[in-house]
Design an enzyme around this catalytic site. Structure first.
Site, PDB file in Angstrom:
ATOM      1  CE  LYS A  46      12.381  -4.167  16.655  1.00 53.17           C
ATOM      2  NZ  LYS A  46      11.603  -5.449  16.558  1.00 53.17           N
ATOM      3  CB  ALA A  47      11.578  -0.195  23.979  1.00 52.84           C
ATOM      4  CE  LYS A 105       3.835  -5.743  20.916  1.00 51.45           C
ATOM      5  NZ  LYS A 105       4.583  -6.585  19.988  1.00 51.45           N
ATOM      6  CG  HIS A 107       4.348  -0.773  20.096  1.00 51.78           C
ATOM      7  ND1 HIS A 107       5.267  -1.134  21.043  1.00 51.78           N
ATOM      8  CD2 HIS A 107       4.478  -1.678  19.081  1.00 51.78           C
ATOM      9  CE1 HIS A 107       5.925  -2.218  20.635  1.00 51.78           C
ATOM     10  NE2 HIS A 107       5.461  -2.570  19.454  1.00 51.78           N
ATOM     11  NE  ARG A 129      17.535  -1.169  22.715  1.00 56.74           N
ATOM     12  CZ  ARG A 129      17.698  -2.104  21.790  1.00 56.74           C
ATOM     13  NH1 ARG A 129      16.700  -2.427  20.973  1.00 56.74           N
ATOM     14  NH2 ARG A 129      18.860  -2.732  21.659  1.00 56.74           N
ATOM     15  CB  SER A 137      16.301  -1.933  17.228  1.00 54.71           C
ATOM     16  OG  SER A 137      15.576  -3.122  17.336  1.00 54.71           O
ATOM     17  CG  MET A 255      15.134 -12.963  19.556  1.00 55.36           C
ATOM     18  SD  MET A 255      14.853 -11.969  21.023  1.00 55.36           S
ATOM     19  CE  MET A 255      13.088 -12.158  21.199  1.00 55.36           C
ATOM     20  N   GLY A 258      20.583  -7.443  20.634  1.00 55.96           N
ATOM     21  CA  GLY A 258      20.236  -7.457  22.060  1.00 55.96           C
ATOM     22  C   GLY A 258      21.280  -6.799  22.941  1.00 55.96           C
TER      23      GLY A 258
HETATM   24  P1  A3P Z   1      18.061  -5.227  18.566  1.00 56.15           P
HETATM   25  O1  A3P Z   1      17.424  -5.077  17.227  1.00 56.15           O
HETATM   26  O2  A3P Z   1      18.865  -4.014  18.973  1.00 56.15           O
HETATM   27  O3  A3P Z   1      18.830  -6.481  18.727  1.00 56.15           O
HETATM   28  P2  A3P Z   1      10.794  -5.360  20.543  1.00 56.15           P
HETATM   29  O4  A3P Z   1      10.502  -6.673  21.182  1.00 56.15           O
HETATM   30  O5  A3P Z   1      10.238  -4.186  21.279  1.00 56.15           O
HETATM   31  O6  A3P Z   1      10.443  -5.362  19.107  1.00 56.15           O
HETATM   32  O7  A3P Z   1      12.371  -5.116  20.648  1.00 56.15           O
HETATM   33  C1  A3P Z   1      13.272  -5.876  19.907  1.00 56.15           C
HETATM   34  C2  A3P Z   1      14.665  -5.539  20.409  1.00 56.15           C
HETATM   35  O8  A3P Z   1      14.830  -6.092  21.727  1.00 56.15           O
HETATM   36  C3  A3P Z   1      15.737  -6.167  19.543  1.00 56.15           C
HETATM   37  O9  A3P Z   1      16.865  -5.297  19.648  1.00 56.15           O
HETATM   38  C4  A3P Z   1      15.974  -7.480  20.268  1.00 56.15           C
HETATM   39  O10 A3P Z   1      17.187  -8.100  19.967  1.00 56.15           O
HETATM   40  C5  A3P Z   1      15.925  -6.986  21.717  1.00 56.15           C
HETATM   41  N1  A3P Z   1      15.701  -8.080  22.665  1.00 56.15           N
HETATM   42  C6  A3P Z   1      14.744  -9.017  22.636  1.00 56.15           C
HETATM   43  N2  A3P Z   1      14.882  -9.886  23.644  1.00 56.15           N
HETATM   44  C7  A3P Z   1      15.971  -9.499  24.341  1.00 56.15           C
HETATM   45  C8  A3P Z   1      16.641  -9.994  25.496  1.00 56.15           C
HETATM   46  N3  A3P Z   1      16.231 -11.100  26.111  1.00 56.15           N
HETATM   47  N4  A3P Z   1      17.729  -9.329  25.929  1.00 56.15           N
HETATM   48  C9  A3P Z   1      18.165  -8.222  25.314  1.00 56.15           C
HETATM   49  N5  A3P Z   1      17.569  -7.704  24.212  1.00 56.15           N
HETATM   50  C10 A3P Z   1      16.483  -8.320  23.729  1.00 56.15           C
END
Ligand code: A3P
Length: 294
Positions: A46-47, A105, A107, A129, A137, A255, A258
């Protein structure tokens, strides 16, 4: 009735809790053979993994969004440590079948990374993050995915998260382990908050790290294509192509927000202050500084 799997549990590998199927197949991951031209994207869950994946893809395709839009993001860069029940192919198998150059990718923490990545001196991009937004998130993601158990009560979830009793273990160990590794290997260490504040500048850093020269116009196309509002409506980046048996978008979006600072809607003042204290203590020696608002 809870529709989530009951038998799901975490199994520790070298003290790090991993999804049971990942732990069961650990030898396949450990023995994975990296190639020298692989680019590896690493994050704690979730970063902003999908965000940096799309940025890297766009840079390597010279800003040609049509090339990126040919397949959903999860098919373009295999997730090495993901093992799903059949009929899904394991991430390591997908990667093995993929021609070079590959974007991969993971984690995994630095200490669990398959050794061949270090031996091949692969380029690695780490995106970190702040823990407060990551925890929120993650909580929302646990609610919408059928791959993880229900998160339960937010307060308990947060306590376990801080203690590292969650998938991939301690956020502190993860961000610090990769921070230390960057002094010894070709690792570009980035922060979600910087990317949000100044995407053009941070995307420029990624391009230079990958040895790609980006004309101003291409850079600005990449900024647009990878902006949250673009990725949220793009079926190739918003995970809407996955079946609802894996991600249930009626519960929450992949998404989702963000933003930096959404934690303020979820954490109490006491929880926030406690995390600040723990961060001050655990990150002190590393010199790592996280911003929790812009
Ligand atoms: P939130 O749940 O805070 O909105 P991952 O891809 O590591 O699983 O991370 C998902 C997080 O990244 C989600 O956060 C998502 O909304 C955010 N995210 C994905 N694409 C993004 C972008 N283009 N700009 C900003 N945040 C983004």
């Amino acid at each position: 009735m809870d529709p989530k799997p009951k038998g799901w549990r975490l199994v520790k590998i070298e003290g790090v809790p991993l999804a049971e199927l990942t732990a069961k197949n650990w030898n396949q991951i450990k023995d994975f053979q990296a190639r020298p031209d692989d680019v590896l994207i690493c994050t704690f869950p979730k970063a902003g993994t999908a965000w940096i994946q799309e940025i890297v893809e766009m840079i390597l395709h010279g800003g040609d969004s049509q090339k990126c839009d040919q397949l959903p993001i999860y098919q373009r860069s295999p997730f090495l440590d993901l093992f799903l029940p059949k009929p899904y192919l394991a991430g390591v198998k997908e990667a093995e079948e993929m021609p070079s150059p590959r974007i991969l990718k993971t984690h995994l923490s630095a200490k669990l990374l398959p050794p061949s990545f270090w031996k091949q001196n692969c380029k690695i991009i780490y995106l970190a993050r702040n823990i407060k937004d990551s925890a929120v998130s993650s909580f929302c993601f646990h609610q919408m995915t059928h791959l993880l158990p229900s998160p339960g009560d937010w307060n308990d979830f947060l306590e376990n998260y801080i203690a590292g009793e969650c998938t991939y273990g301690s956020w502190f160990d993860h961000v610090c382990g990769w921070w230390e590794a960057k002094d010894h290997y070709p690792i570009l260490y980035l922060f979600y908050e910087d990317l949000k504040e100044n995407p053009a500048q941070e995307i420029g850093k990624v391009a230079r790290f990958l040895g790609v020269e980006l004309p101003e116009s291409v850079l600005s196309q990449i900024v647009q294509h990878t902006a949250f509002k673009s990725m949220k409506v793009n079926p190739m980046t918003n995970f809407s192509t996955l079946p609802s048996s894996i991600l249930d978008h009626t519960v929450s979006s992949y998404m989702r927000k963000g933003t930096v600072g959404d934690w303020k809607e979820h954490l109490t003042v006491a929880q926030s202050e406690r995390i600040d204290d723990i961060c001050a203590q655990k990150l002190r020696d590393s010199g790592l500084i996280f911003r929790t608002q812009l």
